[in-house]
Structure formats: structure tokens, C-alpha cells
Design an enzyme around this catalytic site. Sequence first.
Site, PDB file in Angstrom:
ATOM      1  N   ASP A  38      -3.219 -31.909   0.375  1.00 39.05           N
ATOM      2  CA  ASP A  38      -3.176 -31.553  -0.921  1.00 39.05           C
ATOM      3  C   ASP A  38      -3.556 -32.598  -1.709  1.00 39.05           C
ATOM      4  O   ASP A  38      -4.237 -32.199  -2.800  1.00 39.05           O
ATOM      5  CB  ASP A  38      -1.602 -31.557  -1.303  1.00 39.05           C
ATOM      6  CG  ASP A  38      -0.581 -32.349  -0.757  1.00 39.05           C
ATOM      7  OD1 ASP A  38      -0.976 -33.241  -0.096  1.00 39.05           O
ATOM      8  OD2 ASP A  38       0.371 -32.175  -0.884  1.00 39.05           O
ATOM      9  N   TYR A  76      -5.405 -19.699  13.206  1.00 38.78           N
ATOM     10  CA  TYR A  76      -6.104 -18.691  13.240  1.00 38.78           C
ATOM     11  C   TYR A  76      -6.275 -18.144  14.769  1.00 38.78           C
ATOM     12  O   TYR A  76      -6.358 -17.090  15.147  1.00 38.78           O
ATOM     13  CB  TYR A  76      -7.556 -18.868  12.884  1.00 38.78           C
ATOM     14  CG  TYR A  76      -7.793 -19.131  11.566  1.00 38.78           C
ATOM     15  CD1 TYR A  76      -6.763 -18.954  10.546  1.00 38.78           C
ATOM     16  CD2 TYR A  76      -8.819 -19.500  11.202  1.00 38.78           C
ATOM     17  CE1 TYR A  76      -6.941 -19.241   9.339  1.00 38.78           C
ATOM     18  CE2 TYR A  76      -9.025 -19.849   9.707  1.00 38.78           C
ATOM     19  CZ  TYR A  76      -8.006 -19.888   8.717  1.00 38.78           C
ATOM     20  OH  TYR A  76      -8.139 -20.220   7.378  1.00 38.78           O
ATOM     21  N   ASP A  94     -10.807 -24.795   6.519  1.00 39.07           N
ATOM     22  CA  ASP A  94     -11.445 -23.589   5.709  1.00 39.07           C
ATOM     23  C   ASP A  94     -11.267 -23.634   4.243  1.00 39.07           C
ATOM     24  O   ASP A  94     -12.004 -23.106   3.310  1.00 39.07           O
ATOM     25  CB  ASP A  94     -10.428 -22.153   6.345  1.00 39.07           C
ATOM     26  CG  ASP A  94     -11.171 -20.789   5.965  1.00 39.07           C
ATOM     27  OD1 ASP A  94     -12.021 -20.815   5.177  1.00 39.07           O
ATOM     28  OD2 ASP A  94     -10.659 -19.813   6.377  1.00 39.07           O
ATOM     29  N   LYS A 100      -1.113 -32.455   7.261  1.00 45.90           N
ATOM     30  CA  LYS A 100       0.055 -32.389   6.660  1.00 45.90           C
ATOM     31  C   LYS A 100       1.144 -33.070   7.446  1.00 45.90           C
ATOM     32  O   LYS A 100       2.272 -32.330   7.643  1.00 45.90           O
ATOM     33  CB  LYS A 100       0.382 -30.954   6.191  1.00 45.90           C
ATOM     34  CG  LYS A 100      -0.433 -30.465   4.846  1.00 45.90           C
ATOM     35  CD  LYS A 100       0.143 -31.282   3.739  1.00 45.90           C
ATOM     36  CE  LYS A 100       1.262 -30.625   3.103  1.00 45.90           C
ATOM     37  NZ  LYS A 100       2.032 -31.636   1.951  1.00 45.90           N
ATOM     38  N   ASP A 126     -14.304 -24.729   1.062  1.00 45.30           N
ATOM     39  CA  ASP A 126     -14.586 -23.500   0.068  1.00 45.30           C
ATOM     40  C   ASP A 126     -14.329 -24.582  -1.415  1.00 45.30           C
ATOM     41  O   ASP A 126     -14.973 -24.144  -2.311  1.00 45.30           O
ATOM     42  CB  ASP A 126     -13.645 -22.471   0.238  1.00 45.30           C
ATOM     43  CG  ASP A 126     -14.182 -21.499   0.801  1.00 45.30           C
ATOM     44  OD1 ASP A 126     -15.111 -21.833   1.863  1.00 45.30           O
ATOM     45  OD2 ASP A 126     -13.771 -20.184   0.772  1.00 45.30           O
TER      46      ASP A 126
END
Length: 362
Positions: free
Chosen positions: A224, A140, A248, A191, A252
Site C-alpha cells: 500500500d 492466480y 499486476d 504485505k 497498472d
Amino acid sequence: MKVLVLAGDGIGPEVTAEAVRVLEWFGQNRDLDIRVTERDFGIANWRKHGTMMPEETWQQIQDADAILFGATGSLEQAGAVPPEERRKGSLLRLRKGLDVFANMRPVKMLPALSEGSPYKPRVTEGVDLMIVRELTAGTYFGTPRGIETLPDGTRRGVNTHSYTEAEIRRALRFAFELARTRRQHVTSVDKANVMEAGALWREIAGTIHREEFPDVGFEHMLADNCAIQLARNPRRFDVLVTDNLFGDLLSDAAGAIIGSLGMLPSASLSEPDADGRRRALYEPIHGSAPDIAGQGIANPLGSILSVAMMLRWSANRPEDAAHLERAVEAALAKGARTADIAAPGEAAVSTKAMGDAVIAAL
């Protein structure tokens, strides 16, 4: 304690109004010494005054002991605002300017909400985890970024995922220190198998664990796989720490355990200064939800529980924080439900009625 309220756009003003009522209850009934100032922010301010955030508001942001934030406008609304004004009044500027790098997002399953969750009670019972999201670096904020036109006339969007050692270290240390106050376990999510920044994150996380926090349980996990485990066995997690983008997304996803993002609060903290004071931003993690704005049906509990985090982290009033959390549980146990958390057949109450129920429980 100087509290600046930036209610923002959409449902922000509605849910924040109930949180302010709760905060003022503590001032009136628990001797909490506070001064609350409210300012327009975002698209709402643009429409009134032609600017997303005037400089005097930015100065008040700098001076506040704690900021209670509502929500920012939608992508569709922001399209009407010039880019420079969007940057001036963006939530990203607020986070970066305050350097609130440690974003805590608690996910705790309350028994009264078990029927509203899409998961079986045997999966959700006892879930009590904290996601620590690094908030001021990564995708971001990395550069270069933007949309560019290539020589053949087609366009390309560019965002850069970038982390320094220092940015990774302070997020990991915060998570380990937090775990020492909870159930003594950290899951570091990355990752590393496909991203160099993720490989660096994993290397530093392992080193910090070995050298500084060997007493804390620790594991690495790919992002993942973490998404799968949050759905299959969320009780296995205590403190989960990850970068800005994955934090983020995963927070959620974890919101589905409760059944609604409207239930989830957050606190974003800076490093402590010489006096031990941290800059602090408190906000529910939901968006502005323009489709239901102005209808009085939004869930204010994410904002109200953000006040509980404010009481704990900025006011240093853990007893009051726990008192408020118990009041939310009591209000839910007595059947108060906004539409987003009501099970089939349950009656829904308004935003204000939910605030009333929490204050009655207090």
C-alpha cells in the site's frame, strides 16, 4: 529465431500487426534471422474453430524461441465458452506451461509524453523503473480455488495465496541480477504485516540480499505504501520486485505515470536451460479493449516496445533494441499520438499511422 505470433482478441490483432511490421523491418534491414508464424488464439479461435487453442498451436508454443502475444477476450466474451475450453486457451495456462516466472514491466517517462501524464512534470521527469512481477504462483495459481455453495445455500469464492521458498528465491534473484545492470537498487514489495506468505517473502528477500547481493542497494516496502510512492515520487525506484497479485496492480498504477497502459510493454522469461535459452513471452500489458476493437485507434507502442524487449532478451541484439526504442521516442517527438496519449487539442493518428511513424523513424 522462431517467433510465434498469437494476436488473440479485441485490439490484439490490430496492435500486433504493427509490431510484426516492425519486427520484419529488422529482418529486412538489420540482418535479423527470423521466421514468423501466426496462429489464431482465444475467443477468436473459438468462434472460428470451436476451440480456444488446438493442440498443434500448443506444440508450436513449446517449440518457439519467442512468443509475441496480443490480448485475450473480455470476461463477457469468455462467458460463452465452456470452462474446460477457457482453461485450455487461457493466458494463465500459457504462462504456467512455459514457466515464465519473471515478468518485466518497464515504465520509462518520455519527454514527449509529459503533457499527457496526469502528474506534474517535476514528478515524472526522469522516471525509469522496472517492475519484476512473479508470474507463475501466488493468488492466480494457488489451490484450492473456485466458487462453492455453503450448507446454508449461499456461495463463497475462494482463491489461495501461496508461495514456496523456491518460487520466491528465483524471482528475487532475477530482480537483483537485473538491478546490477541498471542503477543497483531493489525494492521488495509485500504485505508482511498481514499475510504469512508476505512475511516469508520478506524474510527470504532480506536473506538473499545479505548473502548474495550485498553490493546492491535494497529496501522492503509494504504494497500500500508502494502505491502511494509510485504516485508521489516514482523516481526513487529502480527495480521493484513483488508477487503476482501486487505486480499486476502496481504495474497498472505505474502506467498512470505515462498516461496510458497502451505505452507499456512486458517480457516474461523462464529459467535458462542448459544451452542458456529462456522460454519467452512478450506482450503489451493492456487488455483486449473490446469497446474500441476494430476502429483502428488503439495504441500499438506497447506491442512495438515488446518487440524491443524481444530483441534484447531473446535475439541478444541490445543495439537493435536500443535502436527501436529511440525510433519510438523519435516518432513521439515528431508529434505522432494515438488517442490515448494525445493531450487536449492534439490530433490523434490511427494504429497503422503510428506504426508508419515508428518505421519511418527506424
